[in-house]
Write a protein that holds these residues in place. Sequence first.
Motif, short mmCIF file in Angstrom:
data_model
loop_
_atom_site.label_atom_id
_atom_site.label_comp_id
_atom_site.label_asym_id
_atom_site.label_seq_id
_atom_site.Cartn_x
_atom_site.Cartn_y
_atom_site.Cartn_z
N ASN A 141 16.81 20.89 -14.15
CA ASN A 141 16.38 19.55 -13.77
C ASN A 141 16.55 19.35 -12.27
N LEU A 142 15.57 18.71 -11.66
CA LEU A 142 15.60 18.39 -10.23
C LEU A 142 16.07 16.94 -10.10
N ILE A 143 17.17 16.73 -9.37
CA ILE A 143 17.83 15.44 -9.35
C ILE A 143 18.02 14.97 -7.91
N GLN A 144 17.66 13.73 -7.65
CA GLN A 144 18.07 13.07 -6.42
C GLN A 144 18.83 11.83 -6.87
N SER A 145 20.13 11.98 -7.09
CA SER A 145 20.92 10.94 -7.72
C SER A 145 21.39 9.92 -6.69
N ALA A 146 21.74 8.73 -7.21
CA ALA A 146 22.31 7.69 -6.37
C ALA A 146 23.79 7.54 -6.63
N GLY A 147 24.42 8.58 -7.20
CA GLY A 147 25.84 8.51 -7.51
C GLY A 147 26.52 9.85 -7.34
N ALA A 167 15.01 15.60 -3.06
CA ALA A 167 13.99 16.38 -3.75
C ALA A 167 12.78 16.68 -2.88
N LYS A 168 12.58 15.90 -1.83
CA LYS A 168 11.46 16.12 -0.90
C LYS A 168 10.14 16.25 -1.65
N VAL A 169 9.83 15.23 -2.44
CA VAL A 169 8.58 15.26 -3.19
C VAL A 169 7.48 14.58 -2.40
N ASP A 170 6.25 14.99 -2.67
CA ASP A 170 5.12 14.39 -1.99
C ASP A 170 4.65 13.15 -2.77
N ALA A 171 3.49 12.62 -2.40
CA ALA A 171 3.00 11.40 -3.03
C ALA A 171 2.72 11.57 -4.52
N HIS A 172 2.55 12.81 -4.95
CA HIS A 172 2.30 13.10 -6.36
C HIS A 172 3.55 13.59 -7.07
N GLN A 176 8.54 19.65 -2.52
CA GLN A 176 8.06 20.32 -1.31
C GLN A 176 9.07 21.30 -0.73
N THR A 177 10.25 21.38 -1.33
CA THR A 177 11.26 22.27 -0.80
C THR A 177 11.25 23.62 -1.51
N VAL A 178 11.45 24.67 -0.76
CA VAL A 178 11.40 26.01 -1.35
C VAL A 178 12.61 26.27 -2.24
N THR A 179 13.63 25.43 -2.15
CA THR A 179 14.83 25.68 -2.95
C THR A 179 14.61 25.46 -4.44
N VAL A 180 13.50 24.87 -4.83
CA VAL A 180 13.25 24.65 -6.26
C VAL A 180 12.37 25.75 -6.86
N LYS A 181 11.77 26.55 -6.04
CA LYS A 181 10.79 27.52 -6.53
C LYS A 181 11.47 28.79 -7.01
N PHE A 197 7.78 30.54 -20.00
CA PHE A 197 8.20 29.97 -18.73
C PHE A 197 8.36 31.08 -17.69
N TYR A 198 8.24 30.72 -16.43
CA TYR A 198 8.51 31.66 -15.36
C TYR A 198 9.92 32.23 -15.49
N ASN A 199 10.10 33.42 -14.99
CA ASN A 199 11.41 34.04 -14.97
C ASN A 199 11.69 34.57 -13.56
N PRO A 200 12.54 33.87 -12.76
CA PRO A 200 13.19 32.60 -13.11
C PRO A 200 12.23 31.43 -12.96
N PRO A 201 12.51 30.31 -13.62
CA PRO A 201 11.59 29.17 -13.55
C PRO A 201 11.79 28.34 -12.29
N ASN A 202 10.78 27.56 -11.95
CA ASN A 202 10.97 26.52 -10.95
C ASN A 202 11.89 25.44 -11.54
N ILE A 203 12.52 24.68 -10.66
CA ILE A 203 13.37 23.58 -11.10
C ILE A 203 12.56 22.28 -11.03
N GLY A 204 12.61 21.49 -12.08
CA GLY A 204 11.90 20.22 -12.08
C GLY A 204 10.67 20.24 -12.95
N ALA A 205 9.96 19.13 -12.93
CA ALA A 205 8.89 18.89 -13.90
C ALA A 205 7.67 19.76 -13.68
N MET A 206 7.49 20.29 -12.49
CA MET A 206 6.21 20.93 -12.19
C MET A 206 6.11 22.37 -12.67
#
Length: 221
Positions: A141-147, A167-172, A176-181, A197-206
């Motif tokens: 899971n890709l998280i940008q938490s407020a806590g 998370a550095k996400v774009d308008a969609h 956008q960060t390479v650390t999730v790929k 799934f990819y091995n290893p997978p990307n992190i997050g919904a995409m």
Amino acid sequence: DCIAHHYCRSNSRWRRCLLDHSNNSQKQPMVLGTGVLIPASDIVVEDCELIGNAEGAGALSANFVAGIKIRRNKLIGDKGIYILGATSTADIDSNIVMGQGGNTIGIGCTSGATVNARQNTIMAHQRAIELLGTKNVAMNNLIQSAGSTPVLAYAKATNYTHLDGNAKVDAHYRPQTVTVKRTGTYVGGKDFYGKQFYNPPNIGAMDDLSVTKKYLAITQR
């Protein structure tokens, strides 16, 4: 509530719905289940957008629903997804859950429920994932938490790689960060169209969406 499906029918499908309850903080966009032991099973909520600042359990809450699949949805508001009921089971995969920065939960469940939270992008919730059952899985899971404690799940042995930070996400809402790929923890499994799934997978919904798009492009030729 926009949809209050209290006496749920098993095998129901909710697809491509836009449920906007932002003008009423007393109601929730989607409520599934009765709150008593009249369980439904194998309900799917997918490709929907749910908007609202409900005072209830979540923008989407389910109570005594077994085998619910919540996937590829976008939820915007004070609360995200919450699973109630000691017999509830849910797969929560590849959703984008956007909060308002308050003391709220992005994906959560009550004690006794069983939740698999995988490949989600959760932003601006103080507690991004809070699973209070004993048989939970939270991974990639890709998280940008407020806590300070973005992930709380009792089944610690089944909590895998998460990324907490900007998370550095774009308008969609695409990262956008390479650390999730290709930096997630591969634990097997396939997407909802049968592709590995990819091995290893990307992190997050995409990750799930990208695999699915490739598969659909092949099958539609």
